[in-house]
Design an enzyme around this catalytic site. Sequence first.
Site, PDB file in Angstrom:
ATOM      1  N   GLU A 141       0.522  -1.405  -0.005  1.00  0.00           N
ATOM      2  CA  GLU A 141       0.126  -0.053  -0.217  1.00  0.00           C
ATOM      3  C   GLU A 141       0.964   1.228  -0.081  1.00  0.00           C
ATOM      4  O   GLU A 141       0.770   2.299   1.079  1.00  0.00           O
ATOM      5  CB  GLU A 141      -0.925   0.048   1.106  1.00  0.00           C
ATOM      6  CG  GLU A 141      -2.055  -1.076   0.865  1.00  0.00           C
ATOM      7  CD  GLU A 141      -2.795  -1.061   2.379  1.00  0.00           C
ATOM      8  OE1 GLU A 141      -4.007  -1.524   2.108  1.00  0.00           O
ATOM      9  OE2 GLU A 141      -2.518  -0.379   3.399  1.00  0.00           O
ATOM     10  N   GLU A 173      -5.510  -8.074  -1.032  1.00  0.00           N
ATOM     11  CA  GLU A 173      -6.126  -7.817   0.368  1.00  0.00           C
ATOM     12  C   GLU A 173      -7.685  -7.436  -0.095  1.00  0.00           C
ATOM     13  O   GLU A 173      -7.947  -6.457  -0.999  1.00  0.00           O
ATOM     14  CB  GLU A 173      -5.350  -6.727   0.972  1.00  0.00           C
ATOM     15  CG  GLU A 173      -4.222  -7.033   1.559  1.00  0.00           C
ATOM     16  CD  GLU A 173      -3.605  -6.104   2.562  1.00  0.00           C
ATOM     17  OE1 GLU A 173      -4.575  -5.426   3.311  1.00  0.00           O
ATOM     18  OE2 GLU A 173      -2.511  -5.866   2.697  1.00  0.00           O
TER      19      GLU A 173
END
Length: 473
Positions: A175, A367
Amino acid sequence: MTTRAPGFPDGFLWGGATAANQVEGGFDEGGKGPSIQDVMARGLSGPPTIAPTPDNLKHVASDFYHRYVEDIALFAEMGFTVYRFSIAWSRIFPRGDEEQPNEEGLAFYDRVLDELEKHGIEPLVTISHYETPLHLAQTYDGWISRELIGFYERYARVLFERYGNRVRYWLTFNEINSLLHAPLMSGGILTPRERLTDQDLYQAMHHELVASAAATRIAREMTPQAEIGCMILAMPTYPLSPSPDDALAVMTADHTNLVFGDVHTRGRYPGYFLRTLRERGIELDITDEDRDILTNTVDFVSFSYYMSVCETADADKRVVGAGNIMGGVHNPTLEASEWGWQIDPVGLRIALNQFWDRWQKPLFVVENGIGARDELVETNGVLTVEDDYRISYLNDHLVQVGEAVADGVEVMGYTAWGCIDIVSASTAQMSKRYGLIYVDRNDDGTGTLDRYRKKSFGWYADVIRTNGASLTS
């Protein structure tokens, strides 16, 4: 409810995902040094401590460090064909700036890979997942310092040399676009956000992007069979109203998130980002070598998806919900989890189409999941969790992945987040559970650490066995 076959392609990779700091434990074993997570006992919900404290659940986490054989066997029982995990940087380089790696740390991941190979599970390895070595944060203020590029390159070379013939899929940073919202967790930057200048924050962004591209280049030199991906946090953003000003606010917010993917896939900074720098008076230190390194673009784009947000140009309508930890405003049309994360399965299809149209790179959903309070109950003499809410969430999101595949999007696979209960990154709670496997541990640190299959465990096994054909809509 009707059974549908969304048409997942042959070879679609099904599995789950975890991060070392949230699942491993063993924080001071095997020569491991402390990471920033060892002073983040409250996750994003509180300030860091000066030194590690005994109330930090991540020090034991789910005890994967000692129970990986049992856990990987459970993953195999579900039918995983891929497992995404991260390597703890400070387990390999305890301070982060040593010349030589810690052999005991390297050997641990050899053993993890041995188990995955035994069960025919493909590893998907994240090189850096929110756990910068604490020494690099304290000494260099994390990625603000250009010196971290060299330390990261050395770390990446060691991983590629040791595991290059065993790992096909790699992700450089987790991320990476969260840096602008969570500079300590994402960038190892100890300077508090309120004192951090835009100049330093964007310079740190540049250093991470250069390091990511450098790792991509190194991997191609050392392990040409490998596929290297970036990993970004997906945040589809909708206008709060039909106002053109709100649509423009959405475009601006999208640019903030998408610039990281643009650089990873195009090899240069886009014009809209250069305008942002000019208008904020930021002059980045970018060398000719940096520009050359950035041209090493990724093979695929991976991303997390938990929620969508809205944007508005009207300050009076900026209603921020508990889940807007990475920006945006509350969407009044959506329900939310107990922690305020708004639930929007269609947003996953939108993100997949947006990314595919924009970058034309294979995509990987690495995810996706819902944090919820689970209750261990006895059903037919077996301890389990009746987590129909999780089954509904995952089913509805996977249906939208299938719709994106039907749209023509090239999707490589899907790894459910927190396939086994882990410590939450945002709140550092154990009670905010994501797993398909229950871990008996509580927020006060008590519990046996025993594992139990939740109802979602069997459901997901059926999804994998049928390649998505058992999903319902």
